[in-house]
Design an enzyme around this catalytic site. Sequence first.
Site, PDB file in Angstrom:
ATOM      1  N   LYS A  65       0.836  -1.205   0.000  1.00  0.00           N
ATOM      2  CA  LYS A  65       0.000   0.000   0.000  1.00  0.00           C
ATOM      3  C   LYS A  65       0.869   1.254   0.000  1.00  0.00           C
ATOM      4  O   LYS A  65       0.596   2.214  -0.734  1.00  0.00           O
ATOM      5  CB  LYS A  65      -0.905   0.013   1.237  1.00  0.00           C
ATOM      6  CG  LYS A  65      -2.047  -0.987   1.161  1.00  0.00           C
ATOM      7  CD  LYS A  65      -2.759  -1.106   2.501  1.00  0.00           C
ATOM      8  CE  LYS A  65      -3.811  -2.207   2.440  1.00  0.00           C
ATOM      9  NZ  LYS A  65      -4.434  -2.491   3.738  1.00  0.00           N
ATOM     10  N   GLN A 110      -4.566  -1.707   9.869  1.00  0.00           N
ATOM     11  CA  GLN A 110      -4.589  -3.028   9.222  1.00  0.00           C
ATOM     12  C   GLN A 110      -5.299  -4.049  10.116  1.00  0.00           C
ATOM     13  O   GLN A 110      -4.959  -4.191  11.289  1.00  0.00           O
ATOM     14  CB  GLN A 110      -3.141  -3.470   8.932  1.00  0.00           C
ATOM     15  CG  GLN A 110      -3.030  -4.777   8.187  1.00  0.00           C
ATOM     16  CD  GLN A 110      -3.513  -4.687   6.739  1.00  0.00           C
ATOM     17  OE1 GLN A 110      -3.343  -3.659   6.087  1.00  0.00           O
ATOM     18  NE2 GLN A 110      -4.118  -5.743   6.252  1.00  0.00           N
ATOM     19  N   ASP A 161     -10.876   3.219   4.500  1.00  0.00           N
ATOM     20  CA  ASP A 161     -11.385   1.848   4.457  1.00  0.00           C
ATOM     21  C   ASP A 161     -12.895   1.827   4.247  1.00  0.00           C
ATOM     22  O   ASP A 161     -13.441   0.798   3.843  1.00  0.00           O
ATOM     23  CB  ASP A 161     -11.109   1.140   5.797  1.00  0.00           C
ATOM     24  CG  ASP A 161      -9.848   0.298   5.781  1.00  0.00           C
ATOM     25  OD1 ASP A 161      -9.486  -0.208   4.709  1.00  0.00           O
ATOM     26  OD2 ASP A 161      -9.246   0.145   6.869  1.00  0.00           O
TER      27      ASP A 161
HETATM   28  N1  GUN Z   1      -7.304  -6.603   6.207  1.00  0.00           N
HETATM   29  C1  GUN Z   1      -7.744  -7.285   5.133  1.00  0.00           C
HETATM   30  N2  GUN Z   1      -8.368  -6.454   4.274  1.00  0.00           N
HETATM   31  C2  GUN Z   1      -8.317  -5.221   4.808  1.00  0.00           C
HETATM   32  C3  GUN Z   1      -8.793  -3.943   4.400  1.00  0.00           C
HETATM   33  O1  GUN Z   1      -9.403  -3.752   3.343  1.00  0.00           O
HETATM   34  N3  GUN Z   1      -8.538  -2.912   5.262  1.00  0.00           N
HETATM   35  C4  GUN Z   1      -7.906  -3.085   6.440  1.00  0.00           C
HETATM   36  N4  GUN Z   1      -7.716  -2.023   7.234  1.00  0.00           N
HETATM   37  N5  GUN Z   1      -7.445  -4.262   6.854  1.00  0.00           N
HETATM   38  C5  GUN Z   1      -7.661  -5.320   6.049  1.00  0.00           C
END
Ligand code: GUN
Length: 291
Positions: free
Chosen positions: A54, A98, A121
Amino acid sequence: MAAIVIDGKAEAAALRAEVAVDVAAFRERHRRVPGLVGIQVGDDPASELYQAGKARAAEEAGMISRRIVLPIETTQAELDAVIDELNADDAIDGMLVQLPVPDQLSEVLIANRIDPLKDVDGFAPVNLGRLVRGEPGSVPCTPAGVMWVLDRAGVPLEGATAVVVGRSLIVGKPMALLLIARSATVTVAHSRTKDLPALCRTADILVAAVGRPEMIRGDWIKPGAAVVDVGINRTDAGLRGDVATAEAAEVAGWITPVPGGVGPMTIAYLLKNTLDAARRRAGDDITTGDE
Ligand code: GUN
């Protein structure tokens, strides 16, 4: 009939290129670039990999990208303090924590703490509420990415029968809402659903987000269906989706592979959400077209 294999890497590259152009325009207009922060608690290798990906993607799109890695024993109060600081930081437009987080932390409290304007998110109650209401807002990245690939592949949505397997907050629920907003007829299936194979066989669009390797078999697929595999399962044989891809591809009209399908779209959409968050915070007039 052999399915068209949707190239998620190429689709993600197209969206990221679009975002990069828009970031440059944003920079011209506002004399700053969007800023994204990824927060990780602990050192889980999968989370580490996602976060690094990311951060790299954000930089490549011309954004400011920061990573914060907190110790595994971080308390809710400590995490809240980090979130509060980022909420107050004008250079930061988007943040995400995360998931999953260690047991002493609450995903609910986290989603409630992050400024909804910076919630890239789309997990904050306000943003999920906007999604339900059909108002513009931040939409969860994975289902938004699925809509992008379905549209780009030219899959008809209006009046289509869609089955979403999985009811998670990250994928299943927002996926259903996005499909409903585009006039698909949607059923959300889960672990208690009776005769799942028969239900799947009714689907013109089948979205699999259960986290069970190759659970969905070729004979569960309606001929010509669009099969979207959101699963990322690490098995002894390597990375596998929720769909038995080779079997399903014999029957489906379109299919997303694993890896290289929906996965890259999630990161690309995070960048789009960050840019949109920056635009909203800067007072730009935007409609994302997702709602
Ligand atoms: N863990 C797995 N997918 C995601 C996501 O889209 N956002 C976040 N913050 N954690 C994740």
